[in-house]
Design a protein around this motif. Sequence first.
Motif, PDB file in Angstrom:
ATOM      1  N   GLY A   6      18.041  33.397 -40.036  1.00  0.00           N
ATOM      2  CA  GLY A   6      19.469  33.481 -40.294  1.00  0.00           C
ATOM      3  C   GLY A   6      20.173  34.628 -39.611  1.00  0.00           C
ATOM      4  N   ILE A   7      19.460  35.377 -38.784  1.00  0.00           N
ATOM      5  CA  ILE A   7      20.054  36.518 -38.078  1.00  0.00           C
ATOM      6  C   ILE A   7      20.093  36.184 -36.587  1.00  0.00           C
ATOM      7  N   PRO A   8      21.243  36.305 -35.938  1.00  0.00           N
ATOM      8  CA  PRO A   8      21.314  35.994 -34.510  1.00  0.00           C
ATOM      9  C   PRO A   8      20.789  37.140 -33.643  1.00  0.00           C
ATOM     10  N   PHE A   9      19.978  36.792 -32.673  1.00  0.00           N
ATOM     11  CA  PHE A   9      19.474  37.758 -31.699  1.00  0.00           C
ATOM     12  C   PHE A   9      19.679  37.183 -30.296  1.00  0.00           C
ATOM     13  N   PRO A  10      20.072  38.031 -29.331  1.00  0.00           N
ATOM     14  CA  PRO A  10      20.149  37.569 -27.943  1.00  0.00           C
ATOM     15  C   PRO A  10      18.756  37.545 -27.318  1.00  0.00           C
ATOM     16  N   PHE A  11      18.487  36.523 -26.530  1.00  0.00           N
ATOM     17  CA  PHE A  11      17.185  36.428 -25.869  1.00  0.00           C
ATOM     18  C   PHE A  11      17.273  36.679 -24.362  1.00  0.00           C
ATOM     19  N   ARG A  12      18.459  36.881 -23.846  1.00  0.00           N
ATOM     20  CA  ARG A  12      18.633  37.303 -22.460  1.00  0.00           C
ATOM     21  C   ARG A  12      19.601  38.480 -22.429  1.00  0.00           C
ATOM     22  N   LEU A  13      19.189  39.533 -21.740  1.00  0.00           N
ATOM     23  CA  LEU A  13      19.986  40.747 -21.643  1.00  0.00           C
ATOM     24  C   LEU A  13      20.061  41.172 -20.179  1.00  0.00           C
ATOM     25  N   GLU A  14      21.245  41.571 -19.744  1.00  0.00           N
ATOM     26  CA  GLU A  14      21.443  42.188 -18.435  1.00  0.00           C
ATOM     27  C   GLU A  14      22.164  43.513 -18.659  1.00  0.00           C
ATOM     28  N   GLN A  15      21.576  44.579 -18.137  1.00  0.00           N
ATOM     29  CA  GLN A  15      22.135  45.908 -18.332  1.00  0.00           C
ATOM     30  C   GLN A  15      22.713  46.425 -17.019  1.00  0.00           C
ATOM     31  N   PHE A  16      23.873  47.080 -17.133  1.00  0.00           N
ATOM     32  CA  PHE A  16      24.568  47.613 -15.970  1.00  0.00           C
ATOM     33  C   PHE A  16      25.025  49.040 -16.260  1.00  0.00           C
ATOM     34  N   THR A  17      24.958  49.896 -15.255  1.00  0.00           N
ATOM     35  CA  THR A  17      25.607  51.202 -15.338  1.00  0.00           C
ATOM     36  C   THR A  17      26.640  51.255 -14.222  1.00  0.00           C
ATOM     37  N   GLY A  18      27.892  51.462 -14.617  1.00  0.00           N
ATOM     38  CA  GLY A  18      28.953  51.411 -13.629  1.00  0.00           C
ATOM     39  C   GLY A  18      28.979  50.109 -12.868  1.00  0.00           C
ATOM     40  N   ASP A  19      28.685  48.998 -13.549  1.00  0.00           N
ATOM     41  CA  ASP A  19      28.641  47.647 -12.956  1.00  0.00           C
ATOM     42  C   ASP A  19      27.507  47.457 -11.970  1.00  0.00           C
ATOM     43  N   ARG A  20      26.515  48.348 -11.930  1.00  0.00           N
ATOM     44  CA  ARG A  20      25.339  48.178 -11.076  1.00  0.00           C
ATOM     45  C   ARG A  20      24.152  47.770 -11.950  1.00  0.00           C
ATOM     46  N   LEU A  21      23.446  46.723 -11.541  1.00  0.00           N
ATOM     47  CA  LEU A  21      22.344  46.179 -12.318  1.00  0.00           C
ATOM     48  C   LEU A  21      21.204  47.190 -12.447  1.00  0.00           C
ATOM     49  N   VAL A  22      20.719  47.398 -13.676  1.00  0.00           N
ATOM     50  CA  VAL A  22      19.567  48.281 -13.882  1.00  0.00           C
ATOM     51  C   VAL A  22      18.436  47.602 -14.659  1.00  0.00           C
ATOM     52  N   ARG A  23      18.713  46.484 -15.349  1.00  0.00           N
ATOM     53  CA  ARG A  23      17.659  45.866 -16.160  1.00  0.00           C
ATOM     54  C   ARG A  23      17.997  44.424 -16.460  1.00  0.00           C
ATOM     55  N   ARG A  24      16.958  43.586 -16.403  1.00  0.00           N
ATOM     56  CA  ARG A  24      17.033  42.222 -16.918  1.00  0.00           C
ATOM     57  C   ARG A  24      15.899  42.029 -17.905  1.00  0.00           C
ATOM     58  N   GLU A  25      16.228  41.472 -19.044  1.00  0.00           N
ATOM     59  CA  GLU A  25      15.220  41.286 -20.093  1.00  0.00           C
ATOM     60  C   GLU A  25      15.302  39.866 -20.636  1.00  0.00           C
ATOM     61  N   ILE A  26      14.140  39.189 -20.668  1.00  0.00           N
ATOM     62  CA  ILE A  26      14.016  37.880 -21.299  1.00  0.00           C
ATOM     63  C   ILE A  26      13.083  38.038 -22.484  1.00  0.00           C
ATOM     64  N   ARG A  27      13.597  37.821 -23.674  1.00  0.00           N
ATOM     65  CA  ARG A  27      12.789  37.965 -24.876  1.00  0.00           C
ATOM     66  C   ARG A  27      11.991  36.689 -25.112  1.00  0.00           C
ATOM     67  N   THR A  28      10.738  36.872 -25.401  1.00  0.00           N
ATOM     68  CA  THR A  28       9.863  35.736 -25.640  1.00  0.00           C
ATOM     69  C   THR A  28       9.658  35.462 -27.122  1.00  0.00           C
ATOM     70  N   ALA A  29       9.877  36.468 -27.970  1.00  0.00           N
ATOM     71  CA  ALA A  29       9.763  36.287 -29.416  1.00  0.00           C
ATOM     72  C   ALA A  29      10.457  37.437 -30.118  1.00  0.00           C
ATOM     73  N   VAL A  30      11.107  37.120 -31.229  1.00  0.00           N
ATOM     74  CA  VAL A  30      11.682  38.121 -32.121  1.00  0.00           C
ATOM     75  C   VAL A  30      11.236  37.779 -33.538  1.00  0.00           C
ATOM     76  N   THR A  31      10.714  38.755 -34.240  1.00  0.00           N
ATOM     77  CA  THR A  31      10.232  38.550 -35.595  1.00  0.00           C
ATOM     78  C   THR A  31      10.909  39.542 -36.526  1.00  0.00           C
ATOM     79  N   VAL A  32      11.442  39.031 -37.632  1.00  0.00           N
ATOM     80  CA  VAL A  32      12.061  39.878 -38.638  1.00  0.00           C
ATOM     81  C   VAL A  32      11.034  40.175 -39.729  1.00  0.00           C
ATOM     82  N   ASN A  33      10.900  41.450 -40.080  1.00  0.00           N
ATOM     83  CA  ASN A  33       9.934  41.908 -41.084  1.00  0.00           C
ATOM     84  C   ASN A  33       8.524  41.402 -40.788  1.00  0.00           C
TER      85      ASN A  33
END
Length: 502
Positions: A213-240
Amino acid sequence: MSACTKTRSATAFLLVGSIGTVATAQINNDRLRNEVGTVKIEARVQRFEPIQSVVAGAFPIHTSNYDVVAVWDPAGSRAHESWDMELIYPLPGEMQISFTSNETVGIRRQSGGLAGQSDGPMESSRIGANFKDLWLSNPVILLAYAEQRAVSNGDRSDQRVELHQLTLEDTEWLVEIDGASGLPASASTTENDPHRGRIENRIDFSDWRDVDGIPFPFRLEQFTGDRLVRREIRTAVTVNPENTESLLAFVASELPPGDPAMRRWGWDMSHIILKRGGGGNIGNFPQIDNVAIEEIAPGIYLVPSTHNNLIIEGPDGLALVDASWYPERSHTLLARMAERWPEKPIRYLFLTHHHIDHTGGMRPVIETGASVVTSEKNAGYFREVFESTMAQIVNLVEVGQFLSLDGIGREIHAYDVYTEHADGMIAAYVPDEKLLFNADLFSPNRPLQFSLWFDDLMNAIDWHGIDVEKHVGGHGSGIAAHPVDVSGHTMPVIRRLEIGAN
């Protein structure tokens, strides 16, 4: 416990409301804080470094790929992260590193990489950076714990958004809620940056999935000053998740006390600390305790560190070659120089190339009024940085193939060096001592050398006809005599003479 395996509706955890004309998802903060003790995130990550690119301002260089497992207890300020890394730049290899910490102290375990086996206390700066990144990467949890200061409407890529201004740990955050989905489209904060002073650190989110029941993003793109620094694809998220206490546990009383000021330093510059970590670097401190000025030739001084500076003294002033990490180190060096040469201003700051590890301390030096000497190929990049972030007018001296300067009453030459390491590389030469300073291409008296880059330097010496007797480097130690014996360097790109060499 529950781990997400497919996309489902997030309405079980969201109360849909509206402010103005933008439909938003109002997070049930009380439920999240009460029911979510820990979160486990498994992901594949790519890391990039914009200011280590071959061409200044070009696409960021790819530094690493790694699998990460993070276990986070936001209420208890505890976290464990393990990174299984494939290092790409600057040294290809493998490294495994884990961090376990609370708010103030932690333990690091590492194998592989340049440092080899290296276990010990976490630096307070890395603790701050890691926690900052966890908050920024998980906007629903950030919204639940932060104090909301204001909400307004806006636009983002032709899409209506709701802007949530938040405060957490004396830090201002901005979360953009997508008007169509009611889910965070991005989260951002402003951080200290060695080149630009202040810079936006932003993560864009997509591929939202429901976990208990909690929303989590599974794709993340990080930018500093609009320059790409990280791409992350989550394969699993587990609560507690079960059986995580062993990962989070360590004996804090057996570790040295943490440094709150250094934790804050890392927190306020998390994008830099984690980009360095993505390249396999584990050192995260401003290096202000080891600033020494050592005379290596008449009127020429080495400032040794992991990244060296060179001071050239003339009757009418001083020249400084390179301004390595960080602004704090430059402030300390400037104070030492003022004590030693109170009547001699710094006339020139030579920047051998644009990479941030050799230029991250430039702003304090430039603020003294020093002219910046750099390749004409990097002039556009530096001019844009100076004009957009500094109030003063900076005198930029551009080097083509060759330039001679005598503003300190002593002749200094600058030569271009064609190298695949960085476009717009220059070397500084003091003719009266036949001494040449280079950055990265040859590191005197160091067992680790990059043989192809070394060849680039030797070719430039031959092409320009430079009469070199002594070499000094941005890395390494002391002086090496010319010619240098590199007969054992056989690898096409690098030669690691000894694993774990410094």
